[in-house]
Design a protein around this motif. Structure first.
Motif, PDB file in Angstrom:
ATOM      1  N   VAL A 285      14.194   6.115  -7.964  1.00  0.00           N
ATOM      2  CA  VAL A 285      14.736   6.182  -6.522  1.00  0.00           C
ATOM      3  C   VAL A 285      14.241   7.812  -6.139  1.00  0.00           C
ATOM      4  O   VAL A 285      14.070   8.095  -4.997  1.00  0.00           O
ATOM      5  N   VAL A 286      14.955   8.807  -6.818  1.00  0.00           N
ATOM      6  CA  VAL A 286      14.579  10.174  -6.559  1.00  0.00           C
ATOM      7  C   VAL A 286      13.239  10.274  -6.473  1.00  0.00           C
ATOM      8  O   VAL A 286      12.681  11.026  -5.419  1.00  0.00           O
ATOM      9  N   VAL A 287      12.333   9.836  -7.542  1.00  0.00           N
ATOM     10  CA  VAL A 287      10.808   9.933  -7.398  1.00  0.00           C
ATOM     11  C   VAL A 287      10.398   9.458  -6.131  1.00  0.00           C
ATOM     12  O   VAL A 287       9.468  10.012  -5.417  1.00  0.00           O
ATOM     13  N   LEU A 288      10.765   8.267  -5.764  1.00  0.00           N
ATOM     14  CA  LEU A 288      10.317   7.527  -4.505  1.00  0.00           C
ATOM     15  C   LEU A 288      10.587   8.524  -3.215  1.00  0.00           C
ATOM     16  O   LEU A 288       9.831   8.596  -2.184  1.00  0.00           O
ATOM     17  N   CYS A 289      11.843   8.840  -3.258  1.00  0.00           N
ATOM     18  CA  CYS A 289      11.973   9.893  -2.131  1.00  0.00           C
ATOM     19  C   CYS A 289      11.140  11.205  -2.109  1.00  0.00           C
ATOM     20  O   CYS A 289      10.763  11.515  -1.005  1.00  0.00           O
ATOM     21  N   ILE A 290      10.976  11.816  -3.207  1.00  0.00           N
ATOM     22  CA  ILE A 290      10.068  12.842  -3.132  1.00  0.00           C
ATOM     23  C   ILE A 290       8.781  12.469  -2.788  1.00  0.00           C
ATOM     24  O   ILE A 290       7.907  13.034  -2.087  1.00  0.00           O
ATOM     25  N   LEU A 291       8.066  11.381  -3.509  1.00  0.00           N
ATOM     26  CA  LEU A 291       7.144  10.800  -2.741  1.00  0.00           C
ATOM     27  C   LEU A 291       6.739  10.531  -1.397  1.00  0.00           C
ATOM     28  O   LEU A 291       5.739  10.750  -0.739  1.00  0.00           O
TER      29      LEU A 291
ATOM     30  N   THR B 143       1.983  12.091  -7.542  1.00  0.00           N
ATOM     31  CA  THR B 143       2.099  13.109  -6.491  1.00  0.00           C
ATOM     32  C   THR B 143       0.792  13.368  -5.983  1.00  0.00           C
ATOM     33  O   THR B 143       0.598  13.439  -4.725  1.00  0.00           O
ATOM     34  N   VAL B 144      -0.229  13.668  -6.918  1.00  0.00           N
ATOM     35  CA  VAL B 144      -1.358  13.756  -6.230  1.00  0.00           C
ATOM     36  C   VAL B 144      -2.102  12.700  -5.508  1.00  0.00           C
ATOM     37  O   VAL B 144      -2.705  12.980  -4.587  1.00  0.00           O
ATOM     38  N   LEU B 145      -1.690  11.477  -6.136  1.00  0.00           N
ATOM     39  CA  LEU B 145      -2.195  10.367  -5.336  1.00  0.00           C
ATOM     40  C   LEU B 145      -1.631  10.125  -4.030  1.00  0.00           C
ATOM     41  O   LEU B 145      -2.231   9.726  -3.033  1.00  0.00           O
ATOM     42  N   THR B 146      -0.342  10.575  -3.963  1.00  0.00           N
ATOM     43  CA  THR B 146       0.240  10.205  -2.812  1.00  0.00           C
ATOM     44  C   THR B 146      -0.141  11.161  -1.475  1.00  0.00           C
ATOM     45  O   THR B 146      -0.488  11.272  -0.247  1.00  0.00           O
ATOM     46  N   VAL B 147      -0.583  12.503  -2.226  1.00  0.00           N
ATOM     47  CA  VAL B 147      -1.047  13.698  -1.273  1.00  0.00           C
ATOM     48  C   VAL B 147      -2.492  13.078  -1.027  1.00  0.00           C
ATOM     49  O   VAL B 147      -2.860  13.582   0.300  1.00  0.00           O
TER      50      VAL B 147
ATOM     51  N   PHE C  58      -1.997   2.299  -1.344  1.00  0.00           N
ATOM     52  CA  PHE C  58      -0.819   1.851  -1.404  1.00  0.00           C
ATOM     53  C   PHE C  58      -0.487   1.018  -2.799  1.00  0.00           C
ATOM     54  O   PHE C  58       0.041   1.217  -3.558  1.00  0.00           O
ATOM     55  N   LEU C  59      -1.527   0.064  -2.955  1.00  0.00           N
ATOM     56  CA  LEU C  59      -1.450  -0.798  -3.918  1.00  0.00           C
ATOM     57  C   LEU C  59      -1.881   0.108  -5.429  1.00  0.00           C
ATOM     58  O   LEU C  59      -1.208  -0.472  -6.467  1.00  0.00           O
ATOM     59  N   ARG C  60      -2.758   0.807  -5.441  1.00  0.00           N
ATOM     60  CA  ARG C  60      -2.906   1.428  -6.577  1.00  0.00           C
ATOM     61  C   ARG C  60      -1.710   2.441  -6.765  1.00  0.00           C
ATOM     62  O   ARG C  60      -1.368   2.732  -8.176  1.00  0.00           O
ATOM     63  N   LEU C  61      -0.897   3.136  -5.755  1.00  0.00           N
ATOM     64  CA  LEU C  61      -0.018   3.743  -6.233  1.00  0.00           C
ATOM     65  C   LEU C  61       1.311   3.210  -6.762  1.00  0.00           C
ATOM     66  O   LEU C  61       1.794   3.373  -7.656  1.00  0.00           O
ATOM     67  N   ALA C  62       1.318   1.781  -6.331  1.00  0.00           N
ATOM     68  CA  ALA C  62       2.375   0.821  -6.831  1.00  0.00           C
ATOM     69  C   ALA C  62       2.158   0.437  -8.129  1.00  0.00           C
ATOM     70  O   ALA C  62       3.017   0.530  -8.998  1.00  0.00           O
ATOM     71  N   LEU C  63       0.872   0.293  -8.573  1.00  0.00           N
ATOM     72  CA  LEU C  63       0.603   0.063  -9.865  1.00  0.00           C
ATOM     73  C   LEU C  63       0.802   1.036 -10.942  1.00  0.00           C
ATOM     74  O   LEU C  63       1.176   0.694 -11.901  1.00  0.00           O
ATOM     75  N   LEU C  64       0.374   2.333 -10.359  1.00  0.00           N
ATOM     76  CA  LEU C  64       0.502   3.585 -11.429  1.00  0.00           C
ATOM     77  C   LEU C  64       2.088   3.663 -11.501  1.00  0.00           C
ATOM     78  O   LEU C  64       2.655   4.203 -12.616  1.00  0.00           O
ATOM     79  N   ILE C  65       2.943   3.483 -10.443  1.00  0.00           N
ATOM     80  CA  ILE C  65       4.652   3.571 -10.634  1.00  0.00           C
ATOM     81  C   ILE C  65       5.115   2.545 -11.446  1.00  0.00           C
ATOM     82  O   ILE C  65       5.953   2.641 -12.390  1.00  0.00           O
ATOM     83  N   ALA C  66       4.646   1.271 -11.448  1.00  0.00           N
ATOM     84  CA  ALA C  66       4.941   0.135 -12.079  1.00  0.00           C
ATOM     85  C   ALA C  66       4.611   0.264 -13.570  1.00  0.00           C
ATOM     86  O   ALA C  66       5.118  -0.153 -14.528  1.00  0.00           O
ATOM     87  N   PHE C  67       3.366   0.708 -13.711  1.00  0.00           N
ATOM     88  CA  PHE C  67       2.766   0.754 -15.187  1.00  0.00           C
ATOM     89  C   PHE C  67       2.541   2.216 -15.488  1.00  0.00           C
ATOM     90  O   PHE C  67       1.056   2.506 -15.539  1.00  0.00           O
ATOM     91  N   PRO C  68       3.138   3.167 -15.993  1.00  0.00           N
ATOM     92  CA  PRO C  68       2.842   4.489 -16.215  1.00  0.00           C
ATOM     93  C   PRO C  68       1.904   4.730 -17.262  1.00  0.00           C
ATOM     94  O   PRO C  68       1.133   5.637 -17.138  1.00  0.00           O
TER      95      PRO C  68
END
Length: 433
Positions: A324-330, A371-375, A415-425
Motif C-alpha cells: 500500500v505504501v508503494v502504491l501511494c508513492i507510485l 518507479t521509472v515505469l511510473t515516471v 497501466f497493464l504493464r505496471l500492474a503485471l510488474l507489481i503483481a509479478f516482481p
C-alpha cells in the motif's frame, strides 16, 4: 520573538516551498539548490550551509560514477546525428512491410531499439518523429495514431538499458548499475511488445486509421536485418560487459560512445557535425549535472531535517501494508510525472522516499524499475506529458488534442504493464537470479 520550529517542520516547509517554486517555473536545479542551502542553514547554521555550497559541487563533479552520464549522452547525440535513426526505421519498415498498421509498429520498434543507444526518452521521441512521421503521413495514417505511437515509443528510452534514469537511480541509491540495467531489460521489452500489440488492437477496432504498407519479400526482410546490426552490437557489448564485470559502467559508456563515433565517421560525419554533437552533449550534460548538484544539496537538507524518518514513523503508526505504501508513492510519481521532467523528478524525490523503502524491506531494484515505469507513464499523460510536447514541437501542424487522443491506448497498455510488474516482481529480477 522568533518562532522555534522543529527540524521536521522546517523540512516540511522546505518541501512545500520546493513545489511552489517549481509551479511558478523556477528552474528545477536552482530550486533544489536554493531550498537545500536555505533549509540546511535554518537547521544547522549559515556558515555550515555556505561551506556545503563550496564542497558539494566538487563532490558531484569529481564523482567517477557520474562520468558515465556525458558518455551515454554523447552516444545518443552521435546516433541521432549520424543517420542511424533513419537506417533503423527503414529496416524496421521493411520487416513490417505489408502489415496493417505496419509503419506504426515499425515506428514503435525503432523507438525501442534507438532508445537502447540514446538512453533518453525525449531524445528518442524527437529523433524518431523527424524520421518516421513524414512517412506515416505520406501513407495516409491518422495523425493521432502516428504521433501517439511515436510519443509512446519514445518513453521506452527511459527503461530499455542503457538508461540515464536507471543509471542515476542506481547511483543515488547505491545499487549496482549492472543489476539495474538487467532488471530493466524484460520490462522494456514488454513495453515494446505491448505497444506493438496495442497498434494491432487499434487497427482491429478502427481499421480506417491506417493502411497496409507496401508488401516485402522474406528475402528483403532478412536483408534489412543488416540495418539493425550496429545497434545490437553496441547494445550487447555494453550491457554484457557491464553485467559480467568486463568493465565499469563508465568504461561501458565510453566503449559505446567510441563505437557510435566510429559508425558516425564511417557514415561521413565530419568536423562541423562532430563539433555540433560535442556542443549538444556538453549542454545536456551541464543541465543534468546542475540538477545532480541541486539534488545532493537538497539531500543533505532532507537528511538533517529527518523528515523521511518522520514520514516512516507515521506510516508505521498507520499499520499500512508495504504494498500500500508503494502504491501511494507510485501515485505521487504518476501525478508529478504529468508536470516534471523524469530526471528532475527522480533526483528530487529519491532522497525522500528511498529511506522509507529501505525501512519496509522492499527490494530496491524492483522498486526502482516500477518507479521509472511510473515516471515513464507521466511522460505521455495529460495535462503536460513531456513527450507529447516534444512531438508537438516537432510536428506543429498536429493538434495537442490529436496527440493525446492517439496516445490514450498506449497509456492503457502501460497501466497493464505496471500492474503485471507489481503483481509479478520476478519479471524484473529474472536475469538477476
Amino acid at each position: 520573538m522568533g518562532i522555534d520550529l522543529s527540524s521536521e517542520m522546517i523540512g516540511a516547509i522546505g518541501l512545500a516551498l520546493l513545489l511552489v517554486l517549481m509551479v511558478i517555473r523556477v528552474p528545477v536545479a536552482l530550486t533544489m539548490l536554493v531550498v537545500g542551502v536555505a533549509g540546511f542553514a535554518q537547521i544547522i547554521s549559515w556558515d555550515a550551509a555556505i561551506a556545503q555550497l563550496k564542497t558539494v559541487p566538487v563532490e558531484v563533479l569529481s564523482n567517477y560514477s557520474f562520468s558515465a552520464v556525458p558518455m551515454f549522452i554523447l552516444m545518443g547525440v552521435l546516433a541521432a546525428h549520424s543517420g542511424m535513426a533513419g537506417t533503423l526505421f527503414q529496416s524496421a519498415r521493411t520487416i513490417c512491410g505489408g502489415w496493417k498498421g505496419g509503419l506504426a509498429i515499425a515506428a514503435v520498434g525503432s523507438c525501442g531499439i534507438f532508445s537502447a543507444i540514446s538512453g533518453s526518452s525525449l531524445a528518442t521521441a524527437s529523433t524518431m518523429t523527424r524520421v518516421a512521421l513524414p512517412e506515416m503521413e505520406r501513407y495516409g495514417y491518422n495523425r493521432g495514431l502516428a504521433t501517439g505511437a511515436l510519443a509512446a515509443g519514445g518513453t521506452l528510452g527511459i527503461m530499455i538499458p542503457p538508461s540515464i534514469a536507471l543509471l542515476i537511480y542506481a547511483i543515488l541509491t547505491e545499487q549496482s548499475v549492472g543489476d539495474m540495467f538487467m532488471a530493466g531489460l524484460v520490462p522494456g521489452l514488454m513495453g515494446l511488445l505491448m505497444y506493438a500489440l496495442t497498434v494491432t488492437v487499434v487497427m482491429r477496432l478502427k481499421p480506417s486509421l491506417a493502411v497496409a504498407g507496401e508488401p516485402t519479400s522474406w528475402r528483403e526482410k532478412l536483408a534489412s536485418l543488416g540495418g539493425l546490426v550496429p545497434f545490437f552490437a553496441v547494445f550487447l557489448v555494453m550491457i554484457l560487459g557491464i553485467y559480467f564485470g568486463a568493465f565499469t559502467p563508465t568504461e561501458g559508456a565510453s566503449v559505446g560512445a567510441f563505437a557510435t563515433l566510429l559508425y558516425a565517421l564511417v557514415k561521413g560525419m565530419r568536423g562541423r557535425e562532430l563539433w555540433r554533437s560535442v556542443q549538444e552533449t556538453l549542454a545536456l550534460s551541464a543541465v543534468v549535472f546542475f540538477m545532480l548538484v541541486g539534488a545532493e544539496t537538497l539531500g543533505y537538507f532532507i537528511s538533517v531535517s529527518r523528515i523521511s524518518f518522520s514520514i516512516t514513523d507515521v506510516l508505521y503508526g498507520m499499520n499500512l501494508a508495504p504494498i500500500v505504501v508503494v502504491l501511494c508513492i507510485l501515485l505521487l510519481y504518476f501525478v508529478l510525472g504529468m508536470f516534471m521532467d523524469a530526471i528532475a523528478m527522480l533526483v528530487i524525490t529519491v532522497p525522500v522516499v528511498f529511506p522509507i523503502i529501505q525501512s519496509l524491506g522492499i527490494d530496491p531494484v524492483w522498486f526502482g524499475i516500477i518507479t521509472v515505469l511510473t515516471v515513464e507513464l507521466g511522460l505521455i499523460t495529460p495535462p503536460v506529458g513531456m513527450n507529447v510536447f516534444v512531438i508537438k514541437a516537432m510536428a506543429p501542424h498536429v493538434g495537442l488534442g490529436e496527440i493525446f487522443k492517439g496516445v490514450a491506448p498506449f497509456i492503457v497498455s502501460d497501466f497493464l504493464r505496471l500492474a503485471l510488474l507489481i503483481a509479478f516482481p520476478v519479471l524484473t529480477t529474472l536475469f538477476l537470479l
